[in-house]
Design an enzyme around this catalytic site. Structure first.
Site, PDB file in Angstrom:
ATOM      1  N   GLY A 154       0.836  -1.206   0.000  1.00  0.00           N
ATOM      2  CA  GLY A 154       0.000   0.000   0.000  1.00  0.00           C
ATOM      3  C   GLY A 154       0.865   1.248   0.000  1.00  0.00           C
ATOM      4  O   GLY A 154       1.873   1.305   0.698  1.00  0.00           O
ATOM      5  N   ARG A 160       0.881  -4.818  -4.980  1.00  0.00           N
ATOM      6  CA  ARG A 160       1.040  -5.964  -4.074  1.00  0.00           C
ATOM      7  C   ARG A 160       1.283  -7.155  -4.997  1.00  0.00           C
ATOM      8  O   ARG A 160       0.338  -7.718  -5.541  1.00  0.00           O
ATOM      9  CB  ARG A 160      -0.223  -6.185  -3.238  1.00  0.00           C
ATOM     10  N   ASP A 191       5.192  -5.046   5.819  1.00  0.00           N
ATOM     11  CA  ASP A 191       5.401  -6.468   6.114  1.00  0.00           C
ATOM     12  C   ASP A 191       5.647  -7.358   4.893  1.00  0.00           C
ATOM     13  O   ASP A 191       6.645  -8.084   4.843  1.00  0.00           O
ATOM     14  CB  ASP A 191       4.093  -6.966   6.750  1.00  0.00           C
ATOM     15  N   THR A 208       4.424   2.537   5.518  1.00  0.00           N
ATOM     16  CA  THR A 208       3.021   2.107   5.631  1.00  0.00           C
ATOM     17  C   THR A 208       2.312   3.023   6.612  1.00  0.00           C
ATOM     18  O   THR A 208       2.910   3.426   7.619  1.00  0.00           O
ATOM     19  CB  THR A 208       2.890   0.643   6.107  1.00  0.00           C
ATOM     20  N   ASP A 220       0.073   2.097   8.522  1.00  0.00           N
ATOM     21  CA  ASP A 220      -0.420   1.298   9.651  1.00  0.00           C
ATOM     22  C   ASP A 220       0.474   1.357  10.896  1.00  0.00           C
ATOM     23  O   ASP A 220       0.014   1.052  11.997  1.00  0.00           O
ATOM     24  CB  ASP A 220      -0.550  -0.179   9.250  1.00  0.00           C
ATOM     25  N   ASP A 228       2.619  -0.732  11.756  1.00  0.00           N
ATOM     26  CA  ASP A 228       2.600  -2.070  12.360  1.00  0.00           C
ATOM     27  C   ASP A 228       3.905  -2.831  12.141  1.00  0.00           C
ATOM     28  O   ASP A 228       3.903  -4.058  12.030  1.00  0.00           O
ATOM     29  CB  ASP A 228       1.419  -2.884  11.785  1.00  0.00           C
ATOM     30  N   ARG A 279      -5.522  -2.306   8.915  1.00  0.00           N
ATOM     31  CA  ARG A 279      -5.556  -3.753   8.726  1.00  0.00           C
ATOM     32  C   ARG A 279      -5.751  -4.473  10.057  1.00  0.00           C
ATOM     33  O   ARG A 279      -6.844  -4.439  10.607  1.00  0.00           O
ATOM     34  CB  ARG A 279      -4.281  -4.222   8.033  1.00  0.00           C
ATOM     35  N   ALA A 329     -12.199  10.906  21.131  1.00  0.00           N
ATOM     36  CA  ALA A 329     -13.280   9.915  20.996  1.00  0.00           C
ATOM     37  C   ALA A 329     -13.812   9.452  22.347  1.00  0.00           C
ATOM     38  O   ALA A 329     -13.071   9.422  23.336  1.00  0.00           O
ATOM     39  CB  ALA A 329     -12.763   8.710  20.216  1.00  0.00           C
TER      40      ALA A 329
HETATM   41  O1  F6P Z   1      -1.489  -1.395   4.738  1.00  0.00           O
HETATM   42  C1  F6P Z   1      -2.084  -0.192   4.435  1.00  0.00           C
HETATM   43  C2  F6P Z   1      -3.571  -0.330   4.252  1.00  0.00           C
HETATM   44  O2  F6P Z   1      -4.107   0.934   3.932  1.00  0.00           O
HETATM   45  C3  F6P Z   1      -4.309  -0.967   5.406  1.00  0.00           C
HETATM   46  O3  F6P Z   1      -4.557  -0.056   6.439  1.00  0.00           O
HETATM   47  C4  F6P Z   1      -5.553  -1.477   4.733  1.00  0.00           C
HETATM   48  O4  F6P Z   1      -6.083  -2.575   5.427  1.00  0.00           O
HETATM   49  C5  F6P Z   1      -5.045  -1.897   3.395  1.00  0.00           C
HETATM   50  O5  F6P Z   1      -3.846  -1.191   3.159  1.00  0.00           O
HETATM   51  C6  F6P Z   1      -5.999  -1.674   2.256  1.00  0.00           C
HETATM   52  O6  F6P Z   1      -5.438  -2.212   1.112  1.00  0.00           O
HETATM   53  P1  F6P Z   1      -5.945  -1.910  -0.362  1.00  0.00           P
HETATM   54  O7  F6P Z   1      -5.524  -0.516  -0.717  1.00  0.00           O
HETATM   55  O8  F6P Z   1      -5.229  -2.924  -1.186  1.00  0.00           O
HETATM   56  O9  F6P Z   1      -7.421  -2.039  -0.367  1.00  0.00           O
END
Ligand code: F6P
Length: 322
Positions: A11, A72, A103, A126, A128, A130, A172, A187
């Site tokens: 991504g 990807r 990852d 990324t 995320d 993560d 994710r 929130a």
């Molecule tokens: O890893 C980055 C991310 O934006 C995640 O937060 C999300 O789950 C995923 O990619 C979405 O992927 P795609 O753009 O392939 O739908």
């Protein structure tokens, strides 16, 4: 090492262009040739690459997305795909790679490095956050600010209509964006995959909010949360038929936009570190940032170990929702 190939994969994330710029310019500075590989690993399999000089990366530091494009790439998960990629790696006289991604990107890089002895340094890119071994990833800070900005806007309409909003944010399987974005946006509750989902706890939180006189509330839900935001909202609606409830999924807008200054600086530092790391003999590692210092973390750790959420943040968000 004289020629370094670079690619972005997985991504996209704001700041990837700043990282590309830093790698290309660090190569130029050290008298190396940089080769941009398009469409992630797919470009290595399809031989889509071109030399990049310092001027080829002008005016991109402030742009979201990635000028090299990203994919990807399923083919790179196959041994045959990696063998094909290695053929073009050799044919183009590349000596090393810099891969920018998350990852999946590092898993592919780890295999490629193992199988063919190719020196590779990865940069964590990324939204995320993560990835183990770095305090933050390139793109995370920008996405976080986008999340907060979006929820601020939702808050305006939530307050005006006395509504309860469920806002789904990306991430994710990880709750970094949700937890920090939720705290930043004030929130009422934040649901993340790292914490066991408990519907009664959510009801108790909503009851507390109501008793405290809150007329509107924002519940932030991480994308990876069990059941998903629509199912959770449905169950809340069943329990509170009188609540005026709405769901907003922030989606891919979180991936775009100009990178924040923090992401530009991070990408710039890591890009230079990747090139200088390769020159110093680093391989099969991610260049990350811990406590303001560059660190090199083996791919095996970066992909297998978990970047753990700070429980203190969960406690703080609970306290502040009083
Ligand atoms: O890893 C980055 C991310 O934006 C995640 O937060 C999300 O789950 C995923 O990619 C979405 O992927 P795609 O753009 O392939 O739908």
């Amino acid at each position: 090492i004289r020629k370094i190939g670079l690619l972005t994969s997985g991504g996209d994330a704001p700041g990837m262009n700043a990282a590309i710029r830093a790698v290309v310019r660090a190569c130029a500075y050290h008298g190396l040739t940089a080769v941009g590989i398009e469409q992630g690993y797919q470009g290595l399999i399809d031989n889509q690459m071109y030399e990049m000089g310092a001027r080829d990366v002008k005016n991109i530091i402030h742009r979201g997305g990635t000028i090299l494009k990203t994919v990807r790439c399923k083919g790179f998960y196959e041994a045959a795909g990696r063998a094909q990629a290695y053929q073009y790696f050799v044919q183009n006289q590349l000596d090393a790679l810099v891969v920018i991604g998350g990852d999946g990107t590092f898993t592919g890089a780890m295999l490629f490095a193992e199988e063919f002895g190719v020196p590779i340094v990865g940069l964590p890119g990324t939204i995320d956050n993560d990835i183990f071994g770095t305090d933050t990833t390139i793109g995370y800070d920008t996405a976080l600010n986008t999340v907060v900005d979006a929820i601020d806007k939702i808050r305006d309409t939530a307050t005006s209509h006395n509504r309860l909003f469920f806002v789904e944010v990306m991430g994710r399987d990880s709750g970094f964006l949700a937890l920090n974005g939720g705290i930043g946006a004030g929130a009422q509750d934040i649901l993340i995959p790292e914490e066991h989902f408990d519907l009664n706890k959510l009801f108790a939180s909503l009851d507390r909010g109501y008793q405290a006189g809150k007329s509107s509330s924002i519940i932030v839900v991480a994308e990876g949360e069990e059941g998903g935001v629509y199912e959770i909202a449905k169950r809340v609606r069943e329990h509170y038929p009188n609540y005026d409830l709405r769901v907003t999924v922030l989606g891919h807008l979180q991936r775009g936009g100009a990178p924040s200054c923090a992401d530009r600086v991070l990408a710039s530092r890591l890009g230079v570190a990747a090139v200088e790391g390769l020159l110093a003999g680093q391989s099969a590692v991610m260049a990350g940032m811990r406590d303001g210092r560059i660190v090199f973390v083996p791919f095996s750790d970066a992909v297998k170990k978990e970047h753990v959420i700070d429980n203190e943040l969960i406690r703080i968000s609970d306290i502040l929702a009083i």
